[in-house]
Write a protein that holds these residues in place. Sequence first.
Motif, PDB file in Angstrom:
ATOM      1  N   UNK A 117       0.835  -1.205   0.000  1.00 39.11           N
ATOM      2  CA  UNK A 117       0.000   0.000   0.000  1.00 39.11           C
ATOM      3  C   UNK A 117       0.869   1.253   0.000  1.00 39.11           C
ATOM      4  N   UNK A 118       1.937   1.254   0.822  1.00 47.61           N
ATOM      5  CA  UNK A 118       2.828   2.422   0.863  1.00 47.61           C
ATOM      6  C   UNK A 118       3.477   2.666  -0.491  1.00 47.61           C
ATOM      7  N   UNK A 119       3.863   1.597  -1.162  1.00 50.89           N
ATOM      8  CA  UNK A 119       4.502   1.752  -2.468  1.00 50.89           C
ATOM      9  C   UNK A 119       3.526   2.329  -3.491  1.00 50.89           C
ATOM     10  N   UNK A 120       2.315   1.782  -3.549  1.00 53.02           N
ATOM     11  CA  UNK A 120       1.350   2.230  -4.549  1.00 53.02           C
ATOM     12  C   UNK A 120       0.914   3.672  -4.299  1.00 53.02           C
ATOM     13  N   UNK A 121       0.631   4.003  -3.050  1.00 50.65           N
ATOM     14  CA  UNK A 121       0.209   5.367  -2.732  1.00 50.65           C
ATOM     15  C   UNK A 121       1.370   6.343  -2.924  1.00 50.65           C
ATOM     16  N   UNK A 122       2.567   5.941  -2.471  1.00 52.09           N
ATOM     17  CA  UNK A 122       3.731   6.809  -2.618  1.00 52.09           C
ATOM     18  C   UNK A 122       4.060   7.105  -4.069  1.00 52.09           C
ATOM     19  N   UNK A 123       4.013   6.073  -4.919  1.00 55.52           N
ATOM     20  CA  UNK A 123       4.272   6.282  -6.342  1.00 55.52           C
ATOM     21  C   UNK A 123       3.224   7.187  -6.974  1.00 55.52           C
ATOM     22  N   UNK A 124       1.954   6.980  -6.602  1.00 55.96           N
ATOM     23  CA  UNK A 124       0.887   7.788  -7.181  1.00 55.96           C
ATOM     24  C   UNK A 124       1.099   9.267  -6.888  1.00 55.96           C
ATOM     25  N   UNK A 125       1.481   9.585  -5.648  1.00 57.89           N
ATOM     26  CA  UNK A 125       1.735  10.974  -5.283  1.00 57.89           C
ATOM     27  C   UNK A 125       2.978  11.498  -6.002  1.00 57.89           C
ATOM     28  N   UNK A 126       4.027  10.656  -6.038  1.00 61.17           N
ATOM     29  CA  UNK A 126       5.302  11.078  -6.626  1.00 61.17           C
ATOM     30  C   UNK A 126       5.165  11.449  -8.092  1.00 61.17           C
ATOM     31  N   UNK A 127       4.372  10.661  -8.839  1.00 63.88           N
ATOM     32  CA  UNK A 127       4.286  10.871 -10.287  1.00 63.88           C
ATOM     33  C   UNK A 127       3.022  11.622 -10.710  1.00 63.88           C
ATOM     34  N   UNK A 128       2.424  12.362  -9.766  1.00 62.42           N
ATOM     35  CA  UNK A 128       1.294  13.232 -10.082  1.00 62.42           C
ATOM     36  C   UNK A 128       1.743  14.677  -9.899  1.00 62.42           C
ATOM     37  N   UNK A 129       1.547  15.497 -10.929  1.00 59.74           N
ATOM     38  CA  UNK A 129       1.990  16.883 -10.872  1.00 59.74           C
ATOM     39  C   UNK A 129       1.078  17.721  -9.982  1.00 59.74           C
ATOM     40  N   UNK A 130       1.565  18.909  -9.641  1.00 58.10           N
ATOM     41  CA  UNK A 130       0.815  19.834  -8.800  1.00 58.10           C
ATOM     42  C   UNK A 130      -0.576  20.080  -9.384  1.00 58.10           C
ATOM     43  N   UNK A 131      -1.591  20.029  -8.502  1.00 61.85           N
ATOM     44  CA  UNK A 131      -2.960  20.220  -8.949  1.00 61.85           C
ATOM     45  C   UNK A 131      -3.671  18.931  -9.300  1.00 61.85           C
ATOM     46  N   UNK A 132      -2.960  17.808  -9.254  1.00 62.67           N
ATOM     47  CA  UNK A 132      -3.542  16.521  -9.598  1.00 62.67           C
ATOM     48  C   UNK A 132      -4.239  15.877  -8.412  1.00 62.67           C
ATOM     49  N   UNK A 133      -4.642  14.606  -8.612  1.00 60.40           N
ATOM     50  CA  UNK A 133      -5.453  13.928  -7.599  1.00 60.40           C
ATOM     51  C   UNK A 133      -5.087  12.452  -7.543  1.00 60.40           C
ATOM     52  N   UNK A 134      -5.140  11.895  -6.324  1.00 61.28           N
ATOM     53  CA  UNK A 134      -4.935  10.465  -6.101  1.00 61.28           C
ATOM     54  C   UNK A 134      -6.118   9.951  -5.276  1.00 61.28           C
ATOM     55  N   UNK A 135      -6.775   8.912  -5.779  1.00 59.57           N
ATOM     56  CA  UNK A 135      -7.915   8.325  -5.077  1.00 59.57           C
ATOM     57  C   UNK A 135      -7.597   6.882  -4.695  1.00 59.57           C
ATOM     58  N   UNK A 136      -7.747   6.565  -3.407  1.00 61.25           N
ATOM     59  CA  UNK A 136      -7.510   5.226  -2.886  1.00 61.25           C
ATOM     60  C   UNK A 136      -8.870   4.641  -2.484  1.00 61.25           C
ATOM     61  N   UNK A 137      -9.238   3.497  -3.077  1.00 62.13           N
ATOM     62  CA  UNK A 137     -10.544   2.899  -2.838  1.00 62.13           C
ATOM     63  C   UNK A 137     -10.349   1.442  -2.419  1.00 62.13           C
ATOM     64  N   UNK A 138     -11.009   1.041  -1.320  1.00 65.47           N
ATOM     65  CA  UNK A 138     -10.972  -0.344  -0.861  1.00 65.47           C
ATOM     66  C   UNK A 138     -12.390  -0.906  -0.886  1.00 65.47           C
TER      67      UNK A 138
END
Length: 509
Positions: free
Chosen positions: A404-425
């Motif tokens: 989970x840390x890897x997937x969430x961390x990568x999503x934030x890392x490779x999203x530019x300013x103003x973007x969005x990351x959604x985590x759904x379980x």
Amino acid sequence: MSSRMEEPNDIAGDDPWWAIAALSPVSLCIVGLDGSVVMSNAAFAAMVGRGADELRGMHFRDLTHADDVGRGQELFDEALRGERTTYRTTTRLLDADGHVVWGDISVALVRGAGGDPQYFIGQVLDVTRDRADRAKLTETVREGVREGARERTRSDVMLDSVDVGMVLLDSDGRYERINRQQQVILEIAYPEDHLGRAGQCGEVYAADGVTALTSEQQPCSRAARGEEFEDQRIWVGATPGDRRALAASARSVRDDRGRRDGAALSFTDVTDLFESLRAREVFVASVSHELRTPLTVVLGHLELLLDQDELPEEVSRELRVVARSAVRLRALVADLLDPATTMAGDRTRGEIALDCVSTDLTGLVVEVVESALPGALAAHVVLAARTHGTTRVVLDPHRVRQVVENLVGNAVKYTDSGGRVDVVLDLRDHEAVLSVADTGIGIEAGDVAQLFTPFFRADPARRRISPGLGLGLGIARSIVLAHGGRLEVHSEPGRGSTFVATLPVGGPA
């Protein structure tokens, strides 16, 4: 504590790491900040036809073809200025007789505890034969297209003389011509016969040797659609003794008016290269094993010291700093060890030791997202999570937290300013489904198949100079597979990526 900058000789000269590296089949060398060779192992010395003593003190410019010196110096200087931490380039090296040796060079700058640059470590793969084969194949294909039917007999002989598989597709994706080496490849990949057109599924796998390629992912299908690409890594064959690793490249063929009239593909056998990489992984695993025992002892004694009430506060503070660094080092060693062990077999899913218990996966995911929020806020990325009550799953909480840390961390890392990351379980049909979707830079179609391969980093990741060794996703996939689950990715360049991890609620079978 001394502030003296550590010299490379202090690191390598009497270090058991270098004693092991000296025997490695992978060419390795250490270069000082002035560009001179400090140490090299036997494999590198043999590659450039010089002795280790002769190499010591030579500047890398003296080992490089004059036309390639400029680019090499540019990359070297960029690393020293902090503009990149690693780089990779293909360079013409010169042996003792002045002959050209093509090298695929991967370089990393090593920094000290204070962040000061110390020295460079370089790994070099000899790709001279591969370059020669590709040049011969290119000339052969050009001649076949140029001279037409009248010269087919002669060009067929030339095509059969190279040890690279060659396919010529017509505008409809049908096989117009193949050479003898490609016929051998087809017999391995399609034991039940090939139908003579692009898109047929057979014993063809991605670079990990496990994931079967779909019809659309097949190199010939991509070429038939008009794609041009270099070095798509695949495996063909189901029998371990016959399996081959191939690097596929494709170019469009055009008629006299410049209209697309088909495609030409080459399939270069890179099994030896893959075996070399596997040797590197075994080497890393061996070193990692040797490090774990003293690290455990260090951490154990630090805990005993910190438990003593009579320690002065200043000493306790310093010991806690040491303990944090030792814990971080243990995590790095674990990251090095995991991909090396999980790549031990051709088609194994890897064997990671799990300590499974009934775990509130919802709580685990929420904790990871909360920990990632400060980083997301600093990057001006919206990070949101959606769960549905308590979801209890039999799993290894430490290992799944890594995923989970890897997937969430990568999503934030490779999203530019103003973007969005959604985590759904979600919970679906006795399976827990974790989705991490971002609006980031996305992944090229040609890179998706290699994404979970250890040490692989896509070009956009390298261009962003994001720290990392390319290990995280490979480790995450191995953990999910060990739980009896699956990890999938859907991505579109420029529009983002979605990673979906599915775990059985009842734990591994």
